[in-house]
Design a protein around this motif. Structure first.
Motif, PDB file in Angstrom:
ATOM      1  N   THR A  80      -4.970  22.067 -14.072  1.00 33.20           N
ATOM      2  CA  THR A  80      -3.768  21.355 -13.651  1.00 33.20           C
ATOM      3  C   THR A  80      -3.835  21.018 -12.163  1.00 33.20           C
ATOM      4  N   GLU A  81      -4.329  21.934 -11.376  1.00 41.57           N
ATOM      5  CA  GLU A  81      -4.458  21.689  -9.938  1.00 41.57           C
ATOM      6  C   GLU A  81      -5.506  20.615  -9.658  1.00 41.57           C
ATOM      7  N   ALA A  82      -6.516  20.499 -10.514  1.00 45.79           N
ATOM      8  CA  ALA A  82      -7.516  19.435 -10.350  1.00 45.79           C
ATOM      9  C   ALA A  82      -6.868  18.062 -10.501  1.00 45.79           C
ATOM     10  N   VAL A  83      -5.906  17.950 -11.400  1.00 46.48           N
ATOM     11  CA  VAL A  83      -5.195  16.686 -11.556  1.00 46.48           C
ATOM     12  C   VAL A  83      -4.458  16.340 -10.261  1.00 46.48           C
ATOM     13  N   ALA A  84      -3.848  17.351  -9.635  1.00 44.88           N
ATOM     14  CA  ALA A  84      -3.153  17.108  -8.368  1.00 44.88           C
ATOM     15  C   ALA A  84      -4.117  16.639  -7.289  1.00 44.88           C
ATOM     16  N   LEU A  85      -5.294  17.223  -7.245  1.00 43.53           N
ATOM     17  CA  LEU A  85      -6.279  16.800  -6.242  1.00 43.53           C
ATOM     18  C   LEU A  85      -6.759  15.380  -6.499  1.00 43.53           C
ATOM     19  N   PHE A  86      -6.901  15.002  -7.772  1.00 43.97           N
ATOM     20  CA  PHE A  86      -7.278  13.620  -8.081  1.00 43.97           C
ATOM     21  C   PHE A  86      -6.174  12.650  -7.676  1.00 43.97           C
ATOM     22  N   ILE A  87      -4.918  13.042  -7.861  1.00 41.95           N
ATOM     23  CA  ILE A  87      -3.802  12.184  -7.459  1.00 41.95           C
ATOM     24  C   ILE A  87      -3.813  11.979  -5.946  1.00 41.95           C
ATOM     25  N   ILE A  88      -4.026  13.045  -5.205  1.00 44.86           N
ATOM     26  CA  ILE A  88      -4.054  12.931  -3.743  1.00 44.86           C
ATOM     27  C   ILE A  88      -5.249  12.088  -3.298  1.00 44.86           C
ATOM     28  N   MET A  89      -6.382  12.229  -3.973  1.00 40.47           N
ATOM     29  CA  MET A  89      -7.556  11.426  -3.623  1.00 40.47           C
ATOM     30  C   MET A  89      -7.281   9.942  -3.862  1.00 40.47           C
ATOM     31  N   ILE A  90      -6.674   9.602  -4.989  1.00 41.41           N
ATOM     32  CA  ILE A  90      -6.354   8.199  -5.274  1.00 41.41           C
ATOM     33  C   ILE A  90      -5.352   7.660  -4.265  1.00 41.41           C
ATOM     34  N   THR A  91      -4.407   8.506  -3.861  1.00 40.53           N
ATOM     35  CA  THR A  91      -3.425   8.071  -2.852  1.00 40.53           C
ATOM     36  C   THR A  91      -4.106   7.735  -1.540  1.00 40.53           C
ATOM     37  N   SER A 110       3.939  10.181  -7.431  1.00 36.67           N
ATOM     38  CA  SER A 110       4.999  10.602  -8.345  1.00 36.67           C
ATOM     39  C   SER A 110       4.451  11.509  -9.444  1.00 36.67           C
ATOM     40  N   GLY A 111       3.161  11.454  -9.694  1.00 37.78           N
ATOM     41  CA  GLY A 111       2.552  12.339 -10.684  1.00 37.78           C
ATOM     42  C   GLY A 111       2.501  13.788 -10.253  1.00 37.78           C
ATOM     43  N   LEU A 112       2.701  14.054  -8.980  1.00 46.01           N
ATOM     44  CA  LEU A 112       2.672  15.440  -8.499  1.00 46.01           C
ATOM     45  C   LEU A 112       3.842  16.263  -9.036  1.00 46.01           C
ATOM     46  N   GLY A 113       4.926  15.606  -9.377  1.00 41.32           N
ATOM     47  CA  GLY A 113       6.046  16.321  -9.987  1.00 41.32           C
ATOM     48  C   GLY A 113       5.670  16.895 -11.342  1.00 41.32           C
ATOM     49  N   GLY A 114       4.907  16.139 -12.107  1.00 45.63           N
ATOM     50  CA  GLY A 114       4.432  16.629 -13.399  1.00 45.63           C
ATOM     51  C   GLY A 114       3.468  17.784 -13.254  1.00 45.63           C
ATOM     52  N   VAL A 115       2.678  17.754 -12.202  1.00 44.94           N
ATOM     53  CA  VAL A 115       1.754  18.864 -11.948  1.00 44.94           C
ATOM     54  C   VAL A 115       2.535  20.140 -11.646  1.00 44.94           C
ATOM     55  N   GLY A 116       3.582  20.016 -10.856  1.00 42.08           N
ATOM     56  CA  GLY A 116       4.419  21.173 -10.546  1.00 42.08           C
ATOM     57  C   GLY A 116       5.079  21.744 -11.788  1.00 42.08           C
ATOM     58  N   GLN A 117       5.545  20.867 -12.666  1.00 43.60           N
ATOM     59  CA  GLN A 117       6.143  21.339 -13.914  1.00 43.60           C
ATOM     60  C   GLN A 117       5.095  22.000 -14.804  1.00 43.60           C
ATOM     61  N   LYS A 153       0.832  -1.204   0.000  1.00 47.69           N
ATOM     62  CA  LYS A 153       0.000   0.000   0.000  1.00 47.69           C
ATOM     63  C   LYS A 153       0.864   1.250   0.000  1.00 47.69           C
ATOM     64  N   MET A 154       1.896   1.245   0.822  1.00 46.78           N
ATOM     65  CA  MET A 154       2.810   2.392   0.870  1.00 46.78           C
ATOM     66  C   MET A 154       3.534   2.574  -0.462  1.00 46.78           C
ATOM     67  N   LEU A 155       3.937   1.469  -1.071  1.00 47.20           N
ATOM     68  CA  LEU A 155       4.608   1.541  -2.367  1.00 47.20           C
ATOM     69  C   LEU A 155       3.672   2.099  -3.431  1.00 47.20           C
ATOM     70  N   GLY A 156       2.438   1.630  -3.439  1.00 49.78           N
ATOM     71  CA  GLY A 156       1.459   2.135  -4.400  1.00 49.78           C
ATOM     72  C   GLY A 156       1.141   3.601  -4.189  1.00 49.78           C
ATOM     73  N   ALA A 157       1.060   4.011  -2.936  1.00 51.58           N
ATOM     74  CA  ALA A 157       0.793   5.427  -2.643  1.00 51.58           C
ATOM     75  C   ALA A 157       1.961   6.294  -3.087  1.00 51.58           C
ATOM     76  N   GLY A 158       3.163   5.821  -2.879  1.00 53.97           N
ATOM     77  CA  GLY A 158       4.339   6.573  -3.321  1.00 53.97           C
ATOM     78  C   GLY A 158       4.392   6.693  -4.828  1.00 53.97           C
ATOM     79  N   LEU A 159       4.056   5.621  -5.522  1.00 55.49           N
ATOM     80  CA  LEU A 159       4.032   5.673  -6.988  1.00 55.49           C
ATOM     81  C   LEU A 159       2.918   6.574  -7.500  1.00 55.49           C
ATOM     82  N   ALA A 160       1.796   6.575  -6.805  1.00 53.31           N
ATOM     83  CA  ALA A 160       0.698   7.457  -7.210  1.00 53.31           C
ATOM     84  C   ALA A 160       1.074   8.918  -7.027  1.00 53.31           C
TER      85      ALA A 160
END
Length: 72
Positions: A56-67, A15-22, A6-13
């Motif tokens: 773009t920020e909505a994508v970040a919120l979806f990533i955090i929700m999935i995590t 990882s998309g936040l870096g793309g949001v920042g860019q 679970k921790m590994l999957g959350a960490g991988l999920a």
């Protein structure tokens, strides 16, 4: 064993936040460049930048929700 995966999957999920920042950085860098090229349409450009930022920020919120769904 399950909690480790679970921790590994959350960490991988997350990882998309870096793309949001860019993406956010790219939006506002393009805004500043466009404003300097054509200052007459600054208001329109700013509105487009806010729309891009919100999407773009909505994508970040979806990533955090999935995590959080993975973790709990």
């Amino acid at each position: 064993m399950l909690s480790e995966f679970k921790m590994l999957g959350a960490g991988l999920a997350c990882s998309g936040l870096g793309g949001v920042g860019q993406g956010i950085g790219s939006i506002f860098a393009s805004l500043v460049e466009s404003m300097s090229n054509n200052p007459g349409i600054t208001r329109v450009l700013f509105n487009y930048a806010l729309i891009g930022f919100a999407l773009t920020e909505a994508v970040a919120l979806f990533i955090i929700m999935i995590t959080f769904l993975i973790l709990f």
